[in-house]
Design a protein around this motif. Structure first.
Motif, PDB file in Angstrom:
ATOM      1  N   LYS A   1      13.714 -36.560  12.056  1.00 33.78           N
ATOM      2  CA  LYS A   1      12.420 -36.104  12.554  1.00 33.78           C
ATOM      3  C   LYS A   1      12.534 -35.375  13.891  1.00 33.78           C
ATOM      4  O   LYS A   1      13.226 -34.374  13.996  1.00 33.78           O
ATOM      5  N   ALA A   2      11.865 -35.877  14.932  1.00 41.94           N
ATOM      6  CA  ALA A   2      11.819 -35.169  16.225  1.00 41.94           C
ATOM      7  C   ALA A   2      12.793 -35.765  17.241  1.00 41.94           C
ATOM      8  O   ALA A   2      12.576 -35.667  18.444  1.00 41.94           O
ATOM      9  N   ASP A   3      13.858 -36.374  16.769  1.00 38.82           N
ATOM     10  CA  ASP A   3      14.892 -36.906  17.656  1.00 38.82           C
ATOM     11  C   ASP A   3      15.463 -35.767  18.506  1.00 38.82           C
ATOM     12  O   ASP A   3      15.981 -34.785  17.970  1.00 38.82           O
ATOM     13  N   PRO A   4      15.410 -35.872  19.845  1.00 33.36           N
ATOM     14  CA  PRO A   4      15.933 -34.788  20.675  1.00 33.36           C
ATOM     15  C   PRO A   4      17.450 -34.786  20.828  1.00 33.36           C
ATOM     16  O   PRO A   4      18.031 -33.762  21.199  1.00 33.36           O
ATOM     17  N   ILE A   5      18.116 -35.899  20.547  1.00 31.85           N
ATOM     18  CA  ILE A   5      19.539 -36.001  20.860  1.00 31.85           C
ATOM     19  C   ILE A   5      20.385 -34.975  20.098  1.00 31.85           C
ATOM     20  O   ILE A   5      21.306 -34.389  20.681  1.00 31.85           O
ATOM     21  N   PRO A   6      20.113 -34.685  18.818  1.00 30.88           N
ATOM     22  CA  PRO A   6      20.909 -33.648  18.151  1.00 30.88           C
ATOM     23  C   PRO A   6      20.733 -32.253  18.736  1.00 30.88           C
ATOM     24  O   PRO A   6      21.515 -31.353  18.412  1.00 30.88           O
TER      25      PRO A   6
ATOM     26  N   THR B   1      11.339 -27.664  21.882  1.00 26.41           N
ATOM     27  CA  THR B   1      11.148 -27.962  23.302  1.00 26.41           C
ATOM     28  C   THR B   1      10.989 -29.457  23.482  1.00 26.41           C
ATOM     29  O   THR B   1      10.798 -30.218  22.524  1.00 26.41           O
ATOM     30  N   ILE B   2      11.022 -29.890  24.724  1.00 29.11           N
ATOM     31  CA  ILE B   2      10.842 -31.304  25.042  1.00 29.11           C
ATOM     32  C   ILE B   2       9.491 -31.826  24.562  1.00 29.11           C
ATOM     33  O   ILE B   2       9.338 -32.991  24.215  1.00 29.11           O
ATOM     34  N   PHE B   3       8.508 -30.946  24.496  1.00 28.96           N
ATOM     35  CA  PHE B   3       7.164 -31.370  24.105  1.00 28.96           C
ATOM     36  C   PHE B   3       7.087 -31.670  22.617  1.00 28.96           C
ATOM     37  O   PHE B   3       6.128 -32.288  22.159  1.00 28.96           O
ATOM     38  N   SER B   4       8.092 -31.245  21.860  1.00 28.12           N
ATOM     39  CA  SER B   4       8.137 -31.528  20.421  1.00 28.12           C
ATOM     40  C   SER B   4       8.941 -32.780  20.111  1.00 28.12           C
ATOM     41  O   SER B   4       8.979 -33.225  18.972  1.00 28.12           O
ATOM     42  N   ALA B   5       9.619 -33.338  21.115  1.00 27.03           N
ATOM     43  CA  ALA B   5      10.595 -34.398  20.885  1.00 27.03           C
ATOM     44  C   ALA B   5       9.947 -35.780  20.890  1.00 27.03           C
ATOM     45  O   ALA B   5       8.922 -36.020  21.526  1.00 27.03           O
ATOM     46  N   ASN B   6      10.591 -36.692  20.174  1.00 26.53           N
ATOM     47  CA  ASN B   6      10.197 -38.098  20.167  1.00 26.53           C
ATOM     48  C   ASN B   6      11.468 -38.934  20.157  1.00 26.53           C
ATOM     49  O   ASN B   6      12.114 -39.087  19.102  1.00 26.53           O
ATOM     50  N   LEU B   7      11.846 -39.469  21.319  1.00 27.10           N
ATOM     51  CA  LEU B   7      13.090 -40.212  21.433  1.00 27.10           C
ATOM     52  C   LEU B   7      13.095 -41.457  20.551  1.00 27.10           C
ATOM     53  O   LEU B   7      14.159 -41.939  20.154  1.00 27.10           O
ATOM     54  N   ALA B   8      11.904 -41.959  20.191  1.00 21.63           N
ATOM     55  CA  ALA B   8      11.834 -43.136  19.325  1.00 21.63           C
ATOM     56  C   ALA B   8      12.434 -42.857  17.947  1.00 21.63           C
ATOM     57  O   ALA B   8      12.830 -43.788  17.240  1.00 21.63           O
ATOM     58  N   ASP B   9      12.517 -41.582  17.561  1.00 29.27           N
ATOM     59  CA  ASP B   9      13.097 -41.239  16.261  1.00 29.27           C
ATOM     60  C   ASP B   9      14.615 -41.350  16.252  1.00 29.27           C
ATOM     61  O   ASP B   9      15.232 -41.289  15.178  1.00 29.27           O
ATOM     62  N   HIS B  10      15.221 -41.494  17.430  1.00 27.08           N
ATOM     63  CA  HIS B  10      16.682 -41.455  17.499  1.00 27.08           C
ATOM     64  C   HIS B  10      17.331 -42.597  16.729  1.00 27.08           C
ATOM     65  O   HIS B  10      18.349 -42.406  16.042  1.00 27.08           O
ATOM     66  N   ASP B  11      16.773 -43.795  16.821  1.00 18.10           N
ATOM     67  CA  ASP B  11      17.379 -44.951  16.171  1.00 18.10           C
ATOM     68  C   ASP B  11      17.018 -45.067  14.691  1.00 18.10           C
ATOM     69  O   ASP B  11      17.465 -45.989  14.014  1.00 18.10           O
ATOM     70  N   GLY B  12      16.229 -44.133  14.169  1.00 16.08           N
ATOM     71  CA  GLY B  12      15.872 -44.171  12.761  1.00 16.08           C
ATOM     72  C   GLY B  12      14.400 -44.454  12.551  1.00 16.08           C
ATOM     73  O   GLY B  12      13.586 -44.183  13.441  1.00 16.08           O
ATOM     74  N   PRO B  13      14.066 -44.961  11.382  1.00 13.79           N
ATOM     75  CA  PRO B  13      15.004 -45.435  10.358  1.00 13.79           C
ATOM     76  C   PRO B  13      15.622 -44.303   9.548  1.00 13.79           C
ATOM     77  O   PRO B  13      15.018 -43.261   9.341  1.00 13.79           O
ATOM     78  N   TYR B  14      16.842 -44.566   9.078  1.00 19.10           N
ATOM     79  CA  TYR B  14      17.576 -43.667   8.197  1.00 19.10           C
ATOM     80  C   TYR B  14      17.595 -44.317   6.814  1.00 19.10           C
ATOM     81  O   TYR B  14      18.386 -45.208   6.553  1.00 19.10           O
TER      82      TYR B  14
END
Length: 300
Positions: free
Chosen positions: A231-236, A280-293
């Protein structure tokens, strides 16, 4: 977890203007994955999540729900302290993957040293003692290289032991976040030190960019990689393309409807792929980083 929200947001904000091109007609090359194809990645996700558990837990395969969900796994070695050296483990899975599995932990945001590792984004050539023969044009993130080097020789020895013990020729490399970056480095390191008859597959989750375009091309040519983004995980999307970083091929992106999309090419700008989904940062959601996958949330 990869970076603390503050560090990740600052990094994304610093590069987002130049990191992600806008989606356009050039951002094609996508395909919706079947339910069966999606389900095939679930064991890899469970093994990647288990890598967050302390070495004494993965050494005995008593790491909670992810270990319980992968019964029959035979651990061979584990190490790391979760701070100076990321946790890792090596074992054999006779049930799902029928292969030697190498798992690497992602960043623990409560420890300082992994955060410093993530932030050391200066690129340099790969260490010729670990990566003999790799062209000098290939450059990778210094922090990720340092993290990989700390366990590289121990992981190699454990993989050699497991391959001999189980008479298999398959090695699977998994990890999430920083662990994903280490797994990709393993995917080009281990083949340089093991017989050509051994096959290597890397499946990673929340993979940050590791190196320059020559690095991405080298991975494409020498490794079989699938990297799943959520989704909107910024880390990638960091470090940014504007800083000279690029992803290899093999992205599978989970979109907002939870459909899995196979994204062709490097940093596909289609909005159904990570680069296009987080411009952009405004599109990101760091909560998506851990999943779920596919139902698996990363962490011990």
């Amino acid at each position: 977890m990869f970076w603390s929200p503050v560090v990740a947001a600052a990094a994304l904000g610093a590069v987002s203007v130049v990191a992600a091109p806008a989606a356009s007609a050039a951002g094609g090359g996508i395909a919706v994955m079947s339910a069966a194809a999606v389900a095939s990645f679930t064991p890899y996700a469970k093994f990647a999540s288990a890598a967050y558990c302390p070495a004494n837990k993965t050494r005995t395969w008593t790491c909670g729900s992810n270990c319980q969900a992968t019964p029959g796994f035979i651990p061979h070695a584990s190490g790391g302290d979760g701070d100076d050296e990321q946790y890792w483990y090596v074992g054999y899975d006779p049930t799902f993957l029928e292969a030697v599995v190498v798992g690497h932990e992602g960043t623990n945001p409560h420890e300082l040293l992994p955060l410093l590792t993530d932030g050391n984004i200066v690129r340099r050539n790969l260490d010729p003692s670990l990566f003999p023969g790799v062209p000098s044009s290939v450059e990778a993130h210094s922090g990720f290289q340092d993290a990989h080097a700390k366990a590289a020789k121990d992981v190699l020895a454990a993989v050699q032991e497991a391959l001999a013990a189980h008479k298999t020729s398959k090695v699977i490399l998994v990890g999430h976040s920083l662990g994903a970056a280490i797994a990709v480095l393993d995917a080009i390191y281990l083949p340089l030190h093991l017989p050509s008859s051994i096959s290597f597959t890397a499946v990673t989750f929340g993979l940050p960019r590791i190196g320059n375009s020559a690095f991405a091309d080298y991975v494409d040519a020498h490794a079989h990689l699938s990297h799943i983004t959520n989704k909107a995980d910024p880390i990638p999307t960091i470090p940014g393309q504007g800083l000279g970083f690029a992803h290899p091929n093999g992205e599978k992106h989970i979109d907002e409807s939870n459909a899995w999309i196979a994204c062709a090419g490097h940093d596909n700008p289609n909005t159904e792929c990570s680069t296009g989904a987080v411009p952009t940062i405004f599109s990101a959601n760091l909560a998506d980083h851990d999943g779920p996958y596919d139902g698996v949330t990363m962490g011990c």
